[in-house]
Design a protein around this motif. Sequence first.
Motif, PDB file in Angstrom:
ATOM      1  N   TYR A  73      -9.698  50.100  68.696  1.00  0.00           N
ATOM      2  CA  TYR A  73      -8.969  50.719  67.831  1.00  0.00           C
ATOM      3  C   TYR A  73      -7.480  51.218  68.272  1.00  0.00           C
ATOM      4  CZ  TYR A  73      -8.108  54.729  64.653  1.00  0.00           C
ATOM      5  OH  TYR A  73      -7.599  55.768  64.041  1.00  0.00           O
ATOM      6  N   LYS A  74      -7.465  51.544  69.545  1.00  0.00           N
ATOM      7  CA  LYS A  74      -6.120  51.996  70.136  1.00  0.00           C
ATOM      8  C   LYS A  74      -5.186  50.761  70.170  1.00  0.00           C
ATOM      9  CE  LYS A  74      -7.928  54.157  73.564  1.00  0.00           C
ATOM     10  NZ  LYS A  74      -8.089  55.151  74.912  1.00  0.00           N
ATOM     11  N   THR A  75      -5.743  49.769  70.393  1.00  0.00           N
ATOM     12  CA  THR A  75      -4.988  48.419  70.710  1.00  0.00           C
ATOM     13  C   THR A  75      -4.652  48.107  69.300  1.00  0.00           C
ATOM     14  OG1 THR A  75      -6.244  47.663  72.547  1.00  0.00           O
ATOM     15  CG2 THR A  75      -4.998  46.038  71.343  1.00  0.00           C
ATOM     16  N   ALA A  76      -5.150  48.115  68.260  1.00  0.00           N
ATOM     17  CA  ALA A  76      -5.069  47.957  66.875  1.00  0.00           C
ATOM     18  C   ALA A  76      -3.799  48.798  66.130  1.00  0.00           C
ATOM     19  CB  ALA A  76      -6.341  47.947  65.965  1.00  0.00           C
ATOM     20  N   ILE A  77      -4.066  50.092  66.822  1.00  0.00           N
ATOM     21  CA  ILE A  77      -2.751  51.109  66.258  1.00  0.00           C
ATOM     22  C   ILE A  77      -1.503  50.511  66.986  1.00  0.00           C
ATOM     23  CG2 ILE A  77      -2.172  53.319  66.466  1.00  0.00           C
ATOM     24  CD1 ILE A  77      -4.167  53.192  64.382  1.00  0.00           C
ATOM     25  N   LEU A  78      -1.502  50.133  68.320  1.00  0.00           N
ATOM     26  CA  LEU A  78      -0.233  49.699  68.940  1.00  0.00           C
ATOM     27  C   LEU A  78       0.106  48.541  68.603  1.00  0.00           C
ATOM     28  CD1 LEU A  78      -1.005  51.142  72.612  1.00  0.00           C
ATOM     29  CD2 LEU A  78       0.218  52.282  70.771  1.00  0.00           C
ATOM     30  N   ALA A  79      -0.745  47.583  68.237  1.00  0.00           N
ATOM     31  CA  ALA A  79      -0.273  46.304  67.597  1.00  0.00           C
ATOM     32  C   ALA A  79       0.408  46.635  66.223  1.00  0.00           C
ATOM     33  CB  ALA A  79      -1.703  45.515  67.479  1.00  0.00           C
ATOM     34  N   LEU A  80      -0.014  47.508  65.496  1.00  0.00           N
ATOM     35  CA  LEU A  80       0.549  47.716  64.215  1.00  0.00           C
ATOM     36  C   LEU A  80       1.929  48.272  64.209  1.00  0.00           C
ATOM     37  CD1 LEU A  80      -0.017  47.977  60.913  1.00  0.00           C
ATOM     38  CD2 LEU A  80      -0.607  50.457  61.334  1.00  0.00           C
ATOM     39  N   VAL A  81       2.257  48.998  65.310  1.00  0.00           N
ATOM     40  CA  VAL A  81       3.389  49.487  65.750  1.00  0.00           C
ATOM     41  C   VAL A  81       4.508  48.190  66.093  1.00  0.00           C
ATOM     42  CG1 VAL A  81       4.856  50.778  67.318  1.00  0.00           C
ATOM     43  CG2 VAL A  81       2.899  51.789  66.417  1.00  0.00           C
ATOM     44  N   LEU A  82       3.785  47.354  66.868  1.00  0.00           N
ATOM     45  CA  LEU A  82       4.552  46.198  67.243  1.00  0.00           C
ATOM     46  C   LEU A  82       5.030  45.179  66.243  1.00  0.00           C
ATOM     47  CD1 LEU A  82       5.523  44.401  69.676  1.00  0.00           C
ATOM     48  CD2 LEU A  82       3.469  43.544  69.816  1.00  0.00           C
ATOM     49  N   MET A  83       3.928  45.248  65.262  1.00  0.00           N
ATOM     50  CA  MET A  83       4.247  44.410  64.055  1.00  0.00           C
ATOM     51  C   MET A  83       5.272  44.959  63.104  1.00  0.00           C
ATOM     52  SD  MET A  83       2.034  41.934  63.975  1.00  0.00           S
ATOM     53  CE  MET A  83       2.215  41.707  66.033  1.00  0.00           C
ATOM     54  N   ASN A  84       5.313  46.156  63.151  1.00  0.00           N
ATOM     55  CA  ASN A  84       6.289  46.935  62.426  1.00  0.00           C
ATOM     56  C   ASN A  84       7.624  46.537  62.899  1.00  0.00           C
ATOM     57  OD1 ASN A  84       8.333  49.363  61.870  1.00  0.00           O
ATOM     58  ND2 ASN A  84       6.715  49.489  60.431  1.00  0.00           N
ATOM     59  N   LEU A  85       7.891  46.692  64.357  1.00  0.00           N
ATOM     60  CA  LEU A  85       8.997  46.522  65.092  1.00  0.00           C
ATOM     61  C   LEU A  85       9.524  45.240  65.071  1.00  0.00           C
ATOM     62  CD1 LEU A  85       8.522  48.439  68.385  1.00  0.00           C
ATOM     63  CD2 LEU A  85      10.169  49.146  66.747  1.00  0.00           C
ATOM     64  N   ILE A  86       8.672  44.144  64.997  1.00  0.00           N
ATOM     65  CA  ILE A  86       9.131  42.685  64.997  1.00  0.00           C
ATOM     66  C   ILE A  86       9.528  42.468  63.588  1.00  0.00           C
ATOM     67  CG2 ILE A  86       8.110  40.271  64.921  1.00  0.00           C
ATOM     68  CD1 ILE A  86       6.162  41.259  66.974  1.00  0.00           C
ATOM     69  N   GLU A  87       8.916  42.986  62.689  1.00  0.00           N
ATOM     70  CA  GLU A  87       9.452  42.923  61.022  1.00  0.00           C
ATOM     71  C   GLU A  87      10.775  43.344  61.065  1.00  0.00           C
ATOM     72  OE1 GLU A  87       6.099  42.541  57.560  1.00  0.00           O
ATOM     73  OE2 GLU A  87       6.665  44.351  58.435  1.00  0.00           O
ATOM     74  N   THR A  88      10.928  44.588  61.597  1.00  0.00           N
ATOM     75  CA  THR A  88      12.223  45.284  61.507  1.00  0.00           C
ATOM     76  C   THR A  88      13.366  44.585  62.095  1.00  0.00           C
ATOM     77  OG1 THR A  88      11.283  47.276  61.451  1.00  0.00           O
ATOM     78  CG2 THR A  88      13.488  47.505  61.649  1.00  0.00           C
ATOM     79  N   LEU A  89      13.145  43.824  63.449  1.00  0.00           N
ATOM     80  CA  LEU A  89      14.080  43.262  64.237  1.00  0.00           C
ATOM     81  C   LEU A  89      14.467  42.015  63.703  1.00  0.00           C
ATOM     82  CD1 LEU A  89      13.244  44.697  67.498  1.00  0.00           C
ATOM     83  CD2 LEU A  89      15.115  45.550  66.122  1.00  0.00           C
ATOM     84  N   THR A  90      13.423  41.248  63.370  1.00  0.00           N
ATOM     85  CA  THR A  90      13.595  39.824  63.020  1.00  0.00           C
ATOM     86  C   THR A  90      13.520  39.542  61.597  1.00  0.00           C
ATOM     87  OG1 THR A  90      11.250  39.588  63.022  1.00  0.00           O
ATOM     88  CG2 THR A  90      12.180  39.271  65.363  1.00  0.00           C
TER      89      THR A  90
END
Length: 459
Positions: free
Chosen positions: A5-22
């Motif tokens: 669950y915690k990994t999924a939460i942090l993965a969601l933040v990572l996906m958000n950052l990747i979308e924003t930057l790329t």
Amino acid sequence: MSQIYKTAILALVLMNLIETLTGADLTPAIFIIAVIIVLFGIPFIGRSFKIITIIFFLAGLAILIWCKLPLDAWMTAFNSMTGLICILTVMQLFTIPIEVGKYNLAVGHLLKRICRGEGRLYLFITLITNIFSCILSMGSVPIVFSLIEDTAKKRITNYKRFIATSISRGFSLSTLWAPGAATIFLVGQVTGVVWSRIFFPGLFLALIGITISSLLELKRYKGSPLNQGLETEILTCEEKRKAGQKVWHIAWAIVLVILLTMIFIRLKIGASSSAVVLSGILVFLVWTFLLGKNFNIKGGISNYWHKGVLKAADLAPFFVAIGVFSGAFQKSYLAVLLEQSLQGVAHGLGLFAVILIPLSIMVLALVGLHPFISVVLLGQILMTLQLPLPAITLALCLTLGSSIAYMVSPFAGIIMTMAKFTDSTAVDVAIRWNWLFSTIYFVIGISLAYFLGMICPYL
């Protein structure tokens, strides 16, 4: 299961950052993560929140299946509230430097010197929440809470009500004027009124709301001094001397987040929520770097992983569920039926629709319909009635209704978050503690919105 669950939460933040930057479209990946968050996160929610989450999630799924909506509609519904989850998760990072650097104790020390009464302290908390929320949105909630939690617990008898109402009202009132408020954006789309015309009357309504709220709470706490005897000073003389500097550090961190967010939005780097997430991470990294090796940063990060992630995102399944329900409803023919039925009633009421529409937004929020959807549906009805009122009045009525809806709905994100943070129930925060203020403010606010439009039609 908690690790997934915690990994999924942090993965969601990572996906958000990747979308924003790329600029990459990661909608399918975010959809899968949102599904994992619901499936693995529900066991970590309290019993009362768990029941509500399951009801809304199943209701949303039922609408998606019954209306045979396409996969794109499913992904849009599941992903609609993930930006809020990312904001809360990232802003919870600020608790690491705040706790490790004893910033919360420094704030408490200064508040003890400056705010010698509960009324003054209440006004201060409401104001800073309102200001921080103008750009940080829900990200301001964990920041303000972490700053004042210790002080409130040690110095105020009924600290749960004190914290929950001051922060929830400060946040909700910011949606009347904040440039980054999604509600104002939607109202502008429906009514054709630009933000610059809403800003000053909206800010005026927000200040009136803060004043009414502070006066009500001042009356409640009048003659009830702060429990300063319960607070033990654990700062050294040197730390007390540097307390002012630490408060300025916090102020600069917030200012930097706000400025960076505005710059990213102006440069069109991601959506507004993504700009907040990116700004928060950048400022957090700089802040922790400046603290250096003199503080136990590793211990703070470890504490964040074990407790902070769950505290910031333990309502993540609820946000996904409410997004699924609201998104499915908006895409279904049920929304059209509701609009048609309410339109007939509104035509019969004529001018009284100015009162009915904001009231309807509040009532619909009580059963879980997000104010975003209500503003779009009911705003369109208002504009088709051809009422003898300027568009600015209609715009203010819609923003006022949605602002109060955030305060009185047990299903609103701000209410659920404050209920969790203060270990209270959502019904306590929304109904028991906010109903009197919301009722008084609705009457005064609608009257002011009407007269502002009449006196300043070209505002």
